[in-house]
Design an enzyme around this catalytic site. Sequence first.
Site, PDB file in Angstrom:
ATOM      1  N   HIS A 219      91.591  33.946  -9.386  1.00  0.00           N
ATOM      2  CA  HIS A 219      91.417  33.839 -10.833  1.00  0.00           C
ATOM      3  C   HIS A 219      92.670  33.231 -11.469  1.00  0.00           C
ATOM      4  O   HIS A 219      92.575  32.355 -12.327  1.00  0.00           O
ATOM      5  CB  HIS A 219      91.176  35.213 -11.467  1.00  0.00           C
ATOM      6  CG  HIS A 219      89.894  35.863 -11.089  1.00  0.00           C
ATOM      7  ND1 HIS A 219      89.832  37.169 -10.650  1.00  0.00           N
ATOM      8  CD2 HIS A 219      88.613  35.411 -11.095  1.00  0.00           C
ATOM      9  CE1 HIS A 219      88.564  37.483 -10.407  1.00  0.00           C
ATOM     10  NE2 HIS A 219      87.809  36.434 -10.666  1.00  0.00           N
TER      11      HIS A 219
ATOM     12  N   LYS B 243      76.101  46.476 -15.144  1.00  0.00           N
ATOM     13  CA  LYS B 243      77.029  46.234 -14.048  1.00  0.00           C
ATOM     14  C   LYS B 243      78.038  47.381 -13.950  1.00  0.00           C
ATOM     15  O   LYS B 243      78.724  47.697 -14.924  1.00  0.00           O
ATOM     16  CB  LYS B 243      77.754  44.914 -14.283  1.00  0.00           C
ATOM     17  CG  LYS B 243      78.311  44.276 -13.050  1.00  0.00           C
ATOM     18  CD  LYS B 243      78.759  42.854 -13.344  1.00  0.00           C
ATOM     19  CE  LYS B 243      79.093  42.144 -12.067  1.00  0.00           C
ATOM     20  NZ  LYS B 243      79.518  40.772 -12.284  1.00  0.00           N
TER      21      LYS B 243
ATOM     22  N   ARG C 149      84.434  28.354  -5.768  1.00  0.00           N
ATOM     23  CA  ARG C 149      84.984  28.600  -4.437  1.00  0.00           C
ATOM     24  C   ARG C 149      84.211  27.827  -3.376  1.00  0.00           C
ATOM     25  O   ARG C 149      84.785  27.310  -2.441  1.00  0.00           O
ATOM     26  CB  ARG C 149      84.940  30.091  -4.114  1.00  0.00           C
ATOM     27  CG  ARG C 149      85.841  30.935  -4.981  1.00  0.00           C
ATOM     28  CD  ARG C 149      85.599  32.395  -4.769  1.00  0.00           C
ATOM     29  NE  ARG C 149      84.206  32.684  -5.152  1.00  0.00           N
ATOM     30  CZ  ARG C 149      83.642  33.872  -5.127  1.00  0.00           C
ATOM     31  NH1 ARG C 149      84.335  34.908  -4.727  1.00  0.00           N
ATOM     32  NH2 ARG C 149      82.407  34.048  -5.501  1.00  0.00           N
TER      33      ARG C 149
ATOM     34  N   SER D 134      86.532  39.479  -6.159  1.00  0.00           N
ATOM     35  CA  SER D 134      86.863  40.847  -6.579  1.00  0.00           C
ATOM     36  C   SER D 134      86.082  41.864  -5.769  1.00  0.00           C
ATOM     37  O   SER D 134      86.615  42.907  -5.378  1.00  0.00           O
ATOM     38  CB  SER D 134      86.573  41.037  -8.071  1.00  0.00           C
ATOM     39  OG  SER D 134      87.407  40.212  -8.836  1.00  0.00           O
TER      40      SER D 134
END
Length: 160
Positions: free
Chosen positions: A17, A41, A90, A127
């Site tokens: 990040h 979430k 990514r 994460s």
Amino acid sequence: MGHAIYPGTFDPVTLGHLDVIGRAAKHFDRLTVVVMTNPKKQTLFAAEERMTLIREATADFPHVDVDCWSGLLVEGAREHRIKAIVKGLRTSIDFEYEIAMAQMNHHLAEVDTFFVATAPEYSFISSSLIKEVAGHGGSVGEFVPPCVLPKLLERLASRA
């Protein structure tokens, strides 16, 4: 080049990040890292904690600030009159997901998305993976900012 937002959950913020934040901040007059909240979430850190960690990790980044939004990202962008979104990529899987979202955001609010390819050394970091590895006792210090590691280990220990 104006004001852009870099949205995400950031639970927790990683060096991947920070790579995207640092590189994007060079191209915009102001970059706001937006901690998104979603009641569906489950996060390890509350939104305010995530904001604090990001602020600490980006303290030396010029023109970077942190905010917290909920709901549709484009509604927040419209409300704050922001016309640029930064997204880190990514892998090609990220691109497949993000391109459709970018096209929808442009359709809904005429907001443009700028993609930043994560540096190769961070391309495998997420994460979720950080939390999983750390939760099983693995070493993750080389993947998160120094301010994150003690908080992450403390939080995981308290949940064990």
